[in-house]
Write an enzyme that holds these catalytic residues in place. Structure first.
Site, PDB file in Angstrom:
ATOM      1  N   ALA A  10       0.809  -1.224   0.000  1.00 30.52           N
ATOM      2  CA  ALA A  10       0.000   0.000   0.000  1.00 30.52           C
ATOM      3  C   ALA A  10       0.836   1.265   0.000  1.00 30.52           C
ATOM      4  CB  ALA A  10      -0.935   0.002   1.212  1.00 30.52           C
ATOM      5  N   HIS A  11       2.122   1.155   0.328  1.00 23.30           N
ATOM      6  CA  HIS A  11       2.985   2.334   0.382  1.00 23.30           C
ATOM      7  C   HIS A  11       3.978   2.376  -0.779  1.00 23.30           C
ATOM      8  CE1 HIS A  11       1.509   3.477   4.413  1.00 23.30           C
ATOM      9  NE2 HIS A  11       1.288   2.174   4.502  1.00 23.30           N
ATOM     10  N   GLY A  12       3.782   1.481  -1.764  1.00 23.85           N
ATOM     11  CA  GLY A  12       4.540   1.535  -3.001  1.00 23.85           C
ATOM     12  C   GLY A  12       3.819   2.376  -4.038  1.00 23.85           C
ATOM     13  N   VAL A  51       2.094   1.633  -6.885  1.00 26.39           N
ATOM     14  CA  VAL A  51       0.740   1.207  -7.240  1.00 26.39           C
ATOM     15  C   VAL A  51      -0.196   1.394  -6.054  1.00 26.39           C
ATOM     16  CG1 VAL A  51      -0.696  -0.754  -7.906  1.00 26.39           C
ATOM     17  CG2 VAL A  51       1.506  -0.394  -9.020  1.00 26.39           C
ATOM     18  N   GLY A  52       0.244   0.959  -4.870  1.00 30.73           N
ATOM     19  CA  GLY A  52      -0.600   1.065  -3.694  1.00 30.73           C
ATOM     20  C   GLY A  52      -0.964   2.496  -3.354  1.00 30.73           C
ATOM     21  N   SER A  88       2.968  -9.097 -13.872  1.00 33.33           N
ATOM     22  CA  SER A  88       3.879  -8.239 -14.633  1.00 33.33           C
ATOM     23  C   SER A  88       3.965  -8.753 -16.062  1.00 33.33           C
ATOM     24  CB  SER A  88       5.266  -8.243 -13.992  1.00 33.33           C
ATOM     25  OG  SER A  88       6.236  -7.708 -14.863  1.00 33.33           O
ATOM     26  N   SER A  89       4.175  -7.854 -16.993  1.00 26.42           N
ATOM     27  CA  SER A  89       4.303  -8.264 -18.394  1.00 26.42           C
ATOM     28  C   SER A  89       5.560  -9.080 -18.654  1.00 26.42           C
ATOM     29  CB  SER A  89       4.286  -7.038 -19.311  1.00 26.42           C
ATOM     30  OG  SER A  89       5.348  -6.157 -18.997  1.00 26.42           O
ATOM     31  N   CYS A  90       6.487  -9.129 -17.684  1.00 25.84           N
ATOM     32  CA  CYS A  90       7.688  -9.933 -17.873  1.00 25.84           C
ATOM     33  C   CYS A  90       7.391 -11.432 -17.804  1.00 25.84           C
ATOM     34  CB  CYS A  90       8.770  -9.559 -16.876  1.00 25.84           C
ATOM     35  SG  CYS A  90       8.379  -9.978 -15.166  1.00 25.84           S
ATOM     36  N   TYR A 106      12.333 -12.515 -11.264  1.00 19.79           N
ATOM     37  CA  TYR A 106      11.102 -11.799 -10.926  1.00 19.79           C
ATOM     38  C   TYR A 106       9.916 -12.405 -11.667  1.00 19.79           C
ATOM     39  CZ  TYR A 106       7.919  -7.811 -10.375  1.00 19.79           C
ATOM     40  OH  TYR A 106       6.843  -6.993 -10.088  1.00 19.79           O
ATOM     41  N   LYS A 123       6.343 -14.201 -10.245  1.00 25.00           N
ATOM     42  CA  LYS A 123       5.020 -13.715 -10.621  1.00 25.00           C
ATOM     43  C   LYS A 123       4.183 -14.816 -11.270  1.00 25.00           C
ATOM     44  CE  LYS A 123       5.089  -9.526  -9.129  1.00 25.00           C
ATOM     45  NZ  LYS A 123       4.128  -9.134  -8.067  1.00 25.00           N
ATOM     46  N   HIS A 172      12.753   2.079 -12.721  1.00 25.60           N
ATOM     47  CA  HIS A 172      12.469   1.583 -14.054  1.00 25.60           C
ATOM     48  C   HIS A 172      12.786   2.684 -15.077  1.00 25.60           C
ATOM     49  CE1 HIS A 172       9.969  -1.248 -11.654  1.00 25.60           C
ATOM     50  NE2 HIS A 172      10.403  -2.095 -12.568  1.00 25.60           N
ATOM     51  N   LYS A 200      17.504  11.490 -15.033  1.00 21.55           N
ATOM     52  CA  LYS A 200      18.713  11.759 -15.810  1.00 21.55           C
ATOM     53  C   LYS A 200      18.596  13.098 -16.565  1.00 21.55           C
ATOM     54  CE  LYS A 200      20.461   8.247 -18.037  1.00 21.55           C
ATOM     55  NZ  LYS A 200      20.742   7.221 -19.092  1.00 21.55           N
ATOM     56  N   TRP A 227      21.242   3.848 -22.983  1.00 24.17           N
ATOM     57  CA  TRP A 227      21.737   2.477 -23.073  1.00 24.17           C
ATOM     58  C   TRP A 227      21.262   1.838 -24.379  1.00 24.17           C
ATOM     59  CZ3 TRP A 227      21.757  -0.874 -18.025  1.00 24.17           C
ATOM     60  CH2 TRP A 227      22.579  -0.249 -17.068  1.00 24.17           C
TER      61      TRP A 227
END
Length: 304
Positions: free
Chosen positions: A8-10, A12-13, A103-105, A132, A136, A176, A184, A199
């Site tokens: 909840a503190h990230g 998305v949350g 995740s899309s990964c 990761y 998932k 990300h 940057k 990169w």
């Protein structure tokens, strides 16, 4: 409805908590210091004690390509443990509604575009974030298995595309792509730097969605009529060069880009199919330029 949000503190949350639709819920939003999601006994005790009607599982150990390559053991082990603990605690406590964010990964690396939900586990994963992705996939399968054993469960997995927005991480070692670009370019503007390094060749393509739009999809997906497995995306991607160019325009940096061809770039393309999402009747509303501008404004507030 009593709603528990893990993570909840990230990013998305916090965007979910900020959504106007949250006013209708009794919210449970434990911080990491209040509940260690890698402690299975603690998670089971918390869920049993608080008896949420619904859970949105948005927690995870996340990072960009640099972090995933540097610490693959951590990204696999921690995320697998978190997913296992949350899903099993919800099952034990009889939580009727659970939305698991994946995740899309999880998609095979070689597919590139039009990634549809039935293509998961049909090919090898992208090596730079394989740990990761495996974690998932495990959580997603646990959701499937639990629902197969109990058809009454209103449990589902949403697979968002790459995200950015307010409350994002801007530390280059943890961020990300888009927040890293914002950081940057702001530094380059502040230092009057004439060049910024990208990169790779910058031609790899990525799909990014503004995180408050995902929050809107999550709240709507609490409805039992939502698909049990569904991509959530914008249905359009851009090259990394494009993201740098658009962000530079928003930030006001007018220098020149160079390319470091010795650096890894991950998958050349990763674009979700949004067919199920479209049939469900939902689409994100925020344009890329508007989303980057709002995210940059949030970044400047952090620096202030």
């Amino acid at each position: 409805m009593r709603l528990l949000i893990t993570g909840a503190h990230g990013m998305v949350g916090r965007n979910l908590r900020a959504h106007p639709g949250m006013s209708g819920f009794e919210l449970l939003a434990p911080a990491r210091g209040d509940l260690d999601l890698q402690d299975g006994a603690a998670v089971r005790a918390y869920v049993t004690r608080n008896r949420p009607d619904a859970v949105v599982h948005a927690a995870g150990v996340v990072g960009g390509i640099h972090a995933n390559m540097a610490e693959p053991v951590r990204f696999l082990a921690a995320n697998a443990q978190i997913g296992l603990n949350v899903v099993l605690a919800c099952r034990e406590a009889g939580v009727g509604t659970l939305i698991n964010l994946s995740s899309s990964c999880v998609y095979p690396a070689a597919l590139g575009r039009d990634l549809s939900e039935d293509q998961i586990l049909t090919g090898a994963l992208e090596p730079t974030n394989e740990g990761y992705a495996l974690a998932k996939i495990m959580a997603m399968r646990l959701i499937d298995y639990a629902r197969a054993e109990d058809a009454s469960l209103n449990w589902r997995t949403l697979i968002p595309c790459n995200l950015y927005g307010p409350f994002d991480k801007f530390d280059p070692g943890r961020s990300h792509l888009l927040p890293a670009i914002i950081h940057k370019l702001h530094q380059a503007k502040t230092a009057n730097a004439p060049t910024v390094d990208i990169w790779g060749d910058g031609e790899a393509r990525r799909e990014f969605m503004y995180a408050p739009d995902l929050a809107d999809a999550i709240l709507r997906a609490l409805d039992p009529a939502a698909p049990r497995l569904m991509n959530i995306g914008v249905g359009q991607d851009h090259s990394i060069n494009d993201y740098y160019r658009i962000a530079a325009q928003v930030i006001g940096w007018q220098g020149t880009f160079t390319h470091d061809l010795t650096k890894p770039v991950g998958m050349r393309q990763k674009l979700l199919s949004v067919r199920r999402q479209t049939e469900w009747g939902w689409a994100p509303l925020t344009s890329l330029t508007d989303g980057i501008a709002a995210t940059y404004a949030h970044y400047l507030e952090i620096l202030a």
